[in-house]
Design a protein around this motif. Structure first.
Motif, PDB file in Angstrom:
ATOM      1  N   LEU A 188       2.386   0.553  -0.341  1.00 39.28           N
ATOM      2  CA  LEU A 188       4.046   0.612  -0.414  1.00 39.28           C
ATOM      3  C   LEU A 188       4.217   1.137  -1.845  1.00 39.28           C
ATOM      4  CD1 LEU A 188       5.005  -2.591   1.676  1.00 39.28           C
ATOM      5  CD2 LEU A 188       5.402   0.062   2.069  1.00 39.28           C
ATOM      6  N   SER A 189       5.307   2.068  -1.988  1.00 39.80           N
ATOM      7  CA  SER A 189       5.576   2.608  -3.348  1.00 39.80           C
ATOM      8  C   SER A 189       5.880   1.684  -4.405  1.00 39.80           C
ATOM      9  CB  SER A 189       6.440   3.634  -3.152  1.00 39.80           C
ATOM     10  OG  SER A 189       7.715   3.371  -2.347  1.00 39.80           O
ATOM     11  N   LYS A 190       6.789   0.650  -3.792  1.00 38.53           N
ATOM     12  CA  LYS A 190       7.503  -0.322  -4.815  1.00 38.53           C
ATOM     13  C   LYS A 190       6.270  -1.254  -5.255  1.00 38.53           C
ATOM     14  CE  LYS A 190      12.281  -0.106  -4.108  1.00 38.53           C
ATOM     15  NZ  LYS A 190      13.607  -1.088  -3.471  1.00 38.53           N
ATOM     16  N   GLU A 191       5.385  -1.527  -4.588  1.00 37.50           N
ATOM     17  CA  GLU A 191       4.237  -2.545  -5.136  1.00 37.50           C
ATOM     18  C   GLU A 191       3.180  -1.742  -5.995  1.00 37.50           C
ATOM     19  OE1 GLU A 191       2.683  -4.043  -1.335  1.00 37.50           O
ATOM     20  OE2 GLU A 191       4.721  -4.941  -1.033  1.00 37.50           O
ATOM     21  N   LEU A 192       3.432  -0.566  -6.524  1.00 38.83           N
ATOM     22  CA  LEU A 192       2.565   0.096  -7.356  1.00 38.83           C
ATOM     23  C   LEU A 192       2.592  -0.524  -8.684  1.00 38.83           C
ATOM     24  CD1 LEU A 192       2.441   4.018  -6.555  1.00 38.83           C
ATOM     25  CD2 LEU A 192       0.956   2.108  -5.442  1.00 38.83           C
ATOM     26  N   THR A 193       1.553  -0.832  -9.291  1.00 34.20           N
ATOM     27  CA  THR A 193       1.799  -1.073 -11.049  1.00 34.20           C
ATOM     28  C   THR A 193       1.836   0.285 -11.751  1.00 34.20           C
ATOM     29  OG1 THR A 193      -0.725  -0.816 -11.208  1.00 34.20           O
ATOM     30  CG2 THR A 193      -0.135  -2.754 -10.555  1.00 34.20           C
ATOM     31  N   ASP A 194       2.323  -0.265 -12.899  1.00 35.61           N
ATOM     32  CA  ASP A 194       2.678   1.073 -13.630  1.00 35.61           C
ATOM     33  C   ASP A 194       1.380   1.936 -13.924  1.00 35.61           C
ATOM     34  OD1 ASP A 194       5.216   0.189 -14.122  1.00 35.61           O
ATOM     35  OD2 ASP A 194       4.858  -0.895 -15.882  1.00 35.61           O
ATOM     36  N   GLU A 195       0.387   1.286 -14.013  1.00 31.64           N
ATOM     37  CA  GLU A 195      -1.078   1.794 -14.148  1.00 31.64           C
ATOM     38  C   GLU A 195      -1.325   2.704 -12.832  1.00 31.64           C
ATOM     39  OE1 GLU A 195      -4.956   2.910 -14.005  1.00 31.64           O
ATOM     40  OE2 GLU A 195      -4.391   1.313 -12.607  1.00 31.64           O
ATOM     41  N   GLU A 196      -1.128   2.302 -11.855  1.00 30.00           N
ATOM     42  CA  GLU A 196      -1.227   3.150 -10.540  1.00 30.00           C
ATOM     43  C   GLU A 196      -0.410   4.171 -10.509  1.00 30.00           C
ATOM     44  OE1 GLU A 196      -3.104  -0.352  -7.579  1.00 30.00           O
ATOM     45  OE2 GLU A 196      -0.912  -0.122  -7.949  1.00 30.00           O
ATOM     46  N   VAL A 197       0.945   4.221 -10.832  1.00 30.12           N
ATOM     47  CA  VAL A 197       1.834   5.369 -10.670  1.00 30.12           C
ATOM     48  C   VAL A 197       1.316   6.440 -11.870  1.00 30.12           C
ATOM     49  CG1 VAL A 197       4.270   5.973 -11.132  1.00 30.12           C
ATOM     50  CG2 VAL A 197       3.910   3.809 -10.244  1.00 30.12           C
ATOM     51  N   GLU A 198       1.009   5.918 -13.021  1.00 32.52           N
ATOM     52  CA  GLU A 198       0.244   6.935 -13.993  1.00 32.52           C
ATOM     53  C   GLU A 198      -0.909   7.790 -13.295  1.00 32.52           C
ATOM     54  OE1 GLU A 198      -0.502   5.169 -17.787  1.00 32.52           O
ATOM     55  OE2 GLU A 198       1.665   4.484 -17.953  1.00 32.52           O
TER      56      GLU A 198
END
Ligand code: ZN
Length: 275
Positions: A188-198
């Motif tokens: 789920l998009s809102k559950e991604l950590t900052d590192e995962e979004v990067e």
């Protein structure tokens, strides 16, 4: 369906041939392919394209005088090609333009149901038509992607394909990007950590660049994709056989080891959910 890398490779290939000469003849156009009637197609005759632009999966052909824009969406099976003067043309193209001197731009669609579309717009109409599209996927940075993933709680595979959020990615490249990012298509998009979004932003740019290079070199689907349509073949990172699962109205390809911590994803076809 051709996505950003495929359409950008087309754009680069078509840019010079379609802008070299003014248009001598506009049409014929299949009734299902030409979606607009005002301005009429004949308005193109005598005008010259300034080149080819791309927005998401669509190609735009603006005229040099700034008055008209031809928009093309190939959908699943539309194909564009240019023909030199005297080269044999298909008998019933979905759409054709002939340039002064005899070269042609041809759109063919080898499918019973015509889905590809051609629209002739004024620049204002074209801008309105494209207004709903999100930012271009290629070149999107982590800060901008963070805003997008935090804006809505969506499964990543669906979020990447939503043209209103990010323009240019469809089912093939979302499979490739999520595999490269080592993220589950169901995360789920809102559950991604900052590192995962990067990681996702980096994978998006790397994969789309890689796809563009392959397509510019004329690579086939099998030589371009690493995971899409590769059920049972070994993952090129870890060797695990690639798995597939049906989600909404299509099939996702993923690696259990690289992306889902060994877990198998459950079928989430709309037809199943409605039962
Ligand atoms: Zn793997």
């Amino acid at each position: 369906m051709p996505e950003l890398p495929e359409m950008e490779a087309w754009r680069r290939r078509l840019n010079d041939p379609v802008s070299a000469f003014p248009i001598a003849k506009a049409g014929p156009a299949h009734i299902a392919t030409l979606k607009t009637f005002d301005p009429p197609l004949d308005e193109l005759v005598g005008r010259q394209f300034s080149g080819v632009e791309r927005r998401g999966k669509r190609l735009l052909f603006p005229t040099r005088d700034g008055e008209l824009v031809l928009l093309v969406h190939l959908m699943t099976s539309g194909r564009l090609k240019t023909l030199e003067a005297g080269e044999a043309a298909p008998k019933q193209p979905a759409f054709a333009l002939e340039f002064v001197g005899g070269s042609k731009l041809i759109l063919t669609e080898n499918a019973r149901r015509k889905q590809a579309g051609v629209w002739l717009y004024t620049p204002e109409q074209a801008a309105a038509e494209l207004e709903h599209l999100g930012p271009e996927a290629l070149g999107l940075d982590a800060a901008h992607l963070t805003q997008i993933v935090r804006s809505d709680s969506r499964r990543l595979h669906a979020l990447l394909r939503d043209q209103r959020l990010i323009a240019g990615i469809g089912r093939s490249w979302s499979n490739e990007i999520l595999h490269e990012a080592k993220l589950s298509p169901y995360a789920l998009s809102k559950e991604l950590t900052d590192e995962e979004v990067e990681r996702l932003a980096a994978a998006m740019n790397e994969e789309l660049e890689r796809g563009l290079k392959r397509r510019e070199a004329g690579a086939t689907d099998a030589k371009t994709y690493r995971i899409h349509h590769k059920l049972g073949e070994p993952c090129d990172v870890c060797g695990t056989p690639i798995a597939q699962v049906d989600f909404e109205s299509h099939t996702i390809y993923y690696c259990r080891t690289c992306q889902t911590g060994g877990r198998e994803l459950k079928d989430r076809r709309l037809s199943r959910l409605l039962k």
